[in-house]
Write an enzyme that holds these catalytic residues in place. Structure first.
Site, PDB file in Angstrom:
ATOM      1  N   LYS A   1       0.837  -1.201   0.000  1.00 43.94           N
ATOM      2  CA  LYS A   1       0.000   0.000   0.000  1.00 43.94           C
ATOM      3  C   LYS A   1       0.871   1.251   0.000  1.00 43.94           C
ATOM      4  O   LYS A   1       0.693   2.156  -0.833  1.00 43.94           O
ATOM      5  CB  LYS A   1      -0.913   0.006   1.233  1.00 43.94           C
ATOM      6  CG  LYS A   1      -1.651   1.329   1.426  1.00 43.94           C
ATOM      7  CD  LYS A   1      -2.185   1.483   2.838  1.00 43.94           C
ATOM      8  CE  LYS A   1      -2.544   2.932   3.107  1.00 43.94           C
ATOM      9  NZ  LYS A   1      -2.939   3.158   4.501  1.00 43.94           N
TER      10      LYS A   1
ATOM     11  N   ASP B   1      -6.443   0.877   0.415  1.00 45.84           N
ATOM     12  CA  ASP B   1      -6.572   1.319   1.799  1.00 45.84           C
ATOM     13  C   ASP B   1      -7.923   0.867   2.337  1.00 45.84           C
ATOM     14  O   ASP B   1      -8.632   0.096   1.683  1.00 45.84           O
ATOM     15  CB  ASP B   1      -6.398   2.836   1.907  1.00 45.84           C
ATOM     16  CG  ASP B   1      -7.477   3.601   1.151  1.00 45.84           C
ATOM     17  OD1 ASP B   1      -8.410   2.962   0.617  1.00 45.84           O
ATOM     18  OD2 ASP B   1      -7.397   4.833   1.089  1.00 45.84           O
TER      19      ASP B   1
END
Length: 337
Positions: free
Chosen positions: A249, A267
């Protein structure tokens, strides 16, 4: 032929079939012997029209229709949905399996039996409708949230964004921006972070949560950037994910926002809303990322994250999503309206 996708997306599937049947004169005349849902009007009128428009432009199933327009083609064909196994006498006793769509072509008939030719178009119809749904979702996201790239974490350079993203784990962007406002003044360079006292840094970032691990990782990460990469943040995902505190991420945030490399950041908002939209059923961010890369066009990989963050904050909130107000509610598989 396996139709796992069809049975898992029954509602969308039936909307497709319902729309095909609505425009089908033959079926409407014989409605008493046809499924009940053939009587229902559908809001998905474009599905039927697009099927024949696409067939008119690119011949993939129907034949010898070059001289006819879309409406003429529609009158010469009809589609049927079978929700049970059935033997068709008109094609040498062929077995039609459950959850299939057949288009019957009355313009071109078998030379001997004079039966209408027919084709299994289950996969092509379903895949086309799903691609259109995804395209419509992206179009509406573009319309409502724009196509400008925006990062919600304040930063002036790559290493500041890297540190801010590490801090954002299990913390809101708003809180991180409050913390980094003073943090980047106190530690104005990578070298300053690399030699920071871990206890003091813990106090500086305390309000972001998990401050012990974050402080340790930030110092280790900055040391690696100074010693291994001459103070430059790498763009390669493998190099990025080897840095302390950096997962896929965080790496994709850097790749997308700093280097403009098409990347999908999974996310909390992207994970939750992608599941609601029916883009994935996965819980693992890495698997979600891979599935979204297959579904979304590459030019929307970065934008999707930006738009979904906004959508998750304004409308599709975690606790009380505003489905009635949502401009995606007619396309969302989880909408409660």
């Amino acid at each position: 032929m396996e139709h796992k996708k069809l049975t898992e997306n029954k509602e969308v599937f039936l909307n497709v079939i319902s729309e095909l049947m609505i425009h089908d004169i033959y079926l409407r005349e014989n409605i008493k012997t046809r499924p009940v849902f053939a009587k229902n009007e559908s809001i998905y009128k474009d599905i039927f029209n697009s099927f024949f428009k696409n067939e008119e432009k690119v011949r993939s199933i129907l034949v010898n229709y070059e001289a006819y327009n879309t409406k003429q083609i529609a009158r010469m064909c009809h589609a049927e949905y079978y929700d049970y196994d059935i033997k068709l006498l008109c094609n040498k006793g062929s077995i039609v399996r459950k959850d299939t769509i057949y288009v019957y072509d009355y313009e071109n008939r078998d030379a001997i039996s004079y039966n209408a030719l027919f084709f299994d178009v289950t996969d092509s119809v379903f895949e086309s409708s799903e691609k259109e749904r995804v395209s419509d979702i992206l179009r509406l996201l573009d319309k409502h949230y724009g196509t400008t790239y925006k990062c919600y974490l304040n930063h002036d350079n790559a290493w500041q964004l890297l540190i801010a993203t590490i801090l954002s784990a299990q913390c809101t962007d708003e809180r991180v921006n409050i913390v980094t406002k003073d943090l980047f003044i106190k530690y104005p360079s990578l070298e300053e972070f690399a030699k920071a006292d871990v206890k003091e840094l813990e106090k500086d970032i305390y309000s972001t949560g998990f401050y012990k691990n974050k402080a340790k990782n930030i110092i280790a990460c900055c040391n690696d950037l100074v010693n291994m990469y001459n103070g430059e943040v790498p763009s390669d995902i493998d190099k990025l994910t080897k840095l302390a505190g950096v997962g896929r991420k965080t790496a994709n945030v850097i790749r997308g926002n700093i280097y403009n490399i098409p990347s999908i950041v999974v996310d909390t908002h992207v994970k939750r809303i992608s599941n609601k939209l029916g883009f994935t059923k996965e819980d693992d961010p890495v698997k979600i990322e891979k599935e979204l890369m297959e579904i979304l066009p590459e030019d929307h990989w970065i934008l999707f994250n930006i738009q979904i963050i906004t959508h998750g904050r304004k409308i599709c909130t975690a606790i009380k999503p505003k489905c009635k107000e949502c401009f995606l509610n007619c396309l969302c598989k989880s909408a409660k309206i």
